[in-house]
Write a protein that holds these residues in place. Sequence first.
Motif, PDB file in Angstrom:
ATOM      1  N   PHE A  40       0.823  -1.211   0.000  1.00  0.00           N
ATOM      2  CA  PHE A  40       0.000   0.000   0.000  1.00  0.00           C
ATOM      3  C   PHE A  40       0.861   1.266   0.000  1.00  0.00           C
ATOM      4  O   PHE A  40       0.589   2.209  -0.748  1.00  0.00           O
ATOM      5  CB  PHE A  40      -0.932   0.006   1.215  1.00  0.00           C
ATOM      6  N   GLU A  41       1.882   1.309   0.859  1.00  0.00           N
ATOM      7  CA  GLU A  41       2.714   2.501   0.925  1.00  0.00           C
ATOM      8  C   GLU A  41       3.417   2.752  -0.398  1.00  0.00           C
ATOM      9  O   GLU A  41       3.435   3.882  -0.920  1.00  0.00           O
ATOM     10  CB  GLU A  41       3.754   2.378   2.043  1.00  0.00           C
ATOM     11  N   GLY A  42       4.013   1.708  -0.963  1.00  0.00           N
ATOM     12  CA  GLY A  42       4.694   1.868  -2.244  1.00  0.00           C
ATOM     13  C   GLY A  42       3.754   2.364  -3.323  1.00  0.00           C
ATOM     14  O   GLY A  42       4.089   3.271  -4.098  1.00  0.00           O
ATOM     15  N   LEU A  43       2.554   1.809  -3.364  1.00  0.00           N
ATOM     16  CA  LEU A  43       1.589   2.193  -4.392  1.00  0.00           C
ATOM     17  C   LEU A  43       1.110   3.627  -4.235  1.00  0.00           C
ATOM     18  O   LEU A  43       0.677   4.250  -5.208  1.00  0.00           O
ATOM     19  CB  LEU A  43       0.400   1.232  -4.373  1.00  0.00           C
ATOM     20  N   SER A  44       1.199   4.161  -3.025  1.00  0.00           N
ATOM     21  CA  SER A  44       0.800   5.556  -2.833  1.00  0.00           C
ATOM     22  C   SER A  44       1.766   6.511  -3.532  1.00  0.00           C
ATOM     23  O   SER A  44       1.444   7.689  -3.734  1.00  0.00           O
ATOM     24  CB  SER A  44       0.739   5.894  -1.339  1.00  0.00           C
ATOM     25  N   HIS A  45       2.952   6.008  -3.933  1.00  0.00           N
ATOM     26  CA  HIS A  45       3.920   6.818  -4.664  1.00  0.00           C
ATOM     27  C   HIS A  45       3.811   6.608  -6.176  1.00  0.00           C
ATOM     28  O   HIS A  45       4.484   7.307  -6.941  1.00  0.00           O
ATOM     29  CB  HIS A  45       5.341   6.476  -4.216  1.00  0.00           C
ATOM     30  N   ALA A  46       3.002   5.649  -6.603  1.00  0.00           N
ATOM     31  CA  ALA A  46       2.853   5.359  -8.027  1.00  0.00           C
ATOM     32  C   ALA A  46       1.825   6.290  -8.659  1.00  0.00           C
ATOM     33  O   ALA A  46       0.943   6.821  -7.983  1.00  0.00           O
ATOM     34  CB  ALA A  46       2.441   3.907  -8.230  1.00  0.00           C
ATOM     35  N   HIS A  47       1.923   6.473  -9.959  1.00  0.00           N
ATOM     36  CA  HIS A  47       1.002   7.339 -10.682  1.00  0.00           C
ATOM     37  C   HIS A  47      -0.132   6.586 -11.367  1.00  0.00           C
ATOM     38  O   HIS A  47      -1.031   7.220 -11.923  1.00  0.00           O
ATOM     39  CB  HIS A  47       1.765   8.152 -11.733  1.00  0.00           C
ATOM     40  N   TRP A  48      -0.102   5.265 -11.331  1.00  0.00           N
ATOM     41  CA  TRP A  48      -1.176   4.508 -11.976  1.00  0.00           C
ATOM     42  C   TRP A  48      -2.520   4.831 -11.325  1.00  0.00           C
ATOM     43  O   TRP A  48      -2.615   4.968 -10.106  1.00  0.00           O
ATOM     44  CB  TRP A  48      -0.932   3.006 -11.871  1.00  0.00           C
ATOM     45  N   ASP A  49      -3.565   4.924 -12.141  1.00  0.00           N
ATOM     46  CA  ASP A  49      -4.938   5.045 -11.637  1.00  0.00           C
ATOM     47  C   ASP A  49      -5.585   3.674 -11.502  1.00  0.00           C
ATOM     48  O   ASP A  49      -6.482   3.484 -10.675  1.00  0.00           O
ATOM     49  CB  ASP A  49      -5.780   5.893 -12.590  1.00  0.00           C
TER      50      ASP A  49
END
Length: 409
Positions: free
Chosen positions: A88-97
């Motif tokens: 979850f934390e890592g994905l909060s830095h990703a730009h994917w919708d």
Amino acid sequence: MSLKKRYAGYRSFQYLEAGKDYSPFDLAREVDRVDPFLVPLNAEEEARATRLTEETVLVSLHEHLGLFPADISQTPAMVREGRQATAFEGLSHAHWDAVFDNLLDGICTMHSKGGWKWEEILQDLGIRLCDLAHQDFLFQALRVEDIHRAHREGKLAWIASMEGAAMIENELDRIEVLYGFGVRLLGIAYSEANALGSGLKEPLDGGLTVFGRKAVERMNKVGMLIDCSHCGDQTTLDTIEVSEKPIVLSHIGARALWDSNRLAPDEVLVACAEKGGVIGIEAAPHTTLTYNHRTHDLEAFMEHFEYVKGLVGIDHVGFGPDTLFGDHVGLHNTYAANLSIQEAHGGTDATREEKGMAFEKVDSVEGIENPVEGSRNILRWLVNRGYSDEDIRKAMGGNALRLLESAWA
């Protein structure tokens, strides 16, 4: 995509007591596990990349969003535990919708050696869904509007996917069961042959079976997107012909650039596009190499994109980087047999040497090591190379959305 995700700090399974309810593992860092790489841009390009990121609905056609142990050799023990944390934390830095998440898939060997068992697949999926239900940053996307909602709200639309259909055995109704659990993409075969058709590692490809044709018909009827990324060439061509709806090759590359069964010949790529399908370019370690780029990095990956775009047109290409949070190369080494790594990488070292396919092995794919880097650097690379706004929007998500409007109808 909103440049600031609405993430409140949730960590997987925090509703349970670690050590009492489940066995915890020391997990890999979700951010900057390896030295980060960012495609350099000048000030004008940087402003354009920021604008396009905010305006465009960004869709990854293939990833694995689970978090792996820091010591990758502990992965089999984690799998036997029957649960995997989500990054979850890592994905909060990703730009994917929106991301098509393929869970444990080929390494889902909780109770078996070969994997792909019905009970194992359902447990993997069910545990992930339970974890997602305890937070609201990632939410399960069941229709195209959910993806647009994620874009508007700064969240991430999570799409359950399965790379192969071995687990349905000879039971067509299991397609509906998977759909009922929210699975919206199903592969025909994962490298090995099954009741539907042949995988890429089979020396003889008999094409789509009679049961496989029935399965394609059922998937069309329920609104399940069909994937042939790991299928043999004839099985893929048969699937494209039989399916009333366009299919996806969610994570693949061009065999014309690197002679590996993991990549598709021009005939297959063209057939997929002519039926309205989309080809997502793959970036898992040592897959989308080229004779020009024998060290796997962002440039090698994007050479496959440009080749496929030139072959079938910008309307039929996208990205399915197939990245994860953890030591991807180490995972391949740990599960070489389950993941058919030798077949996917063009044979043994000696065989590749004979074929003129020797390459430099890497510890990670620079520029696209995980879902965060991929979500940033692909768009930045396209901006740097002067692609138009329209073409960037198509490749980064527009083509995928058009495909889903048809396949999920």
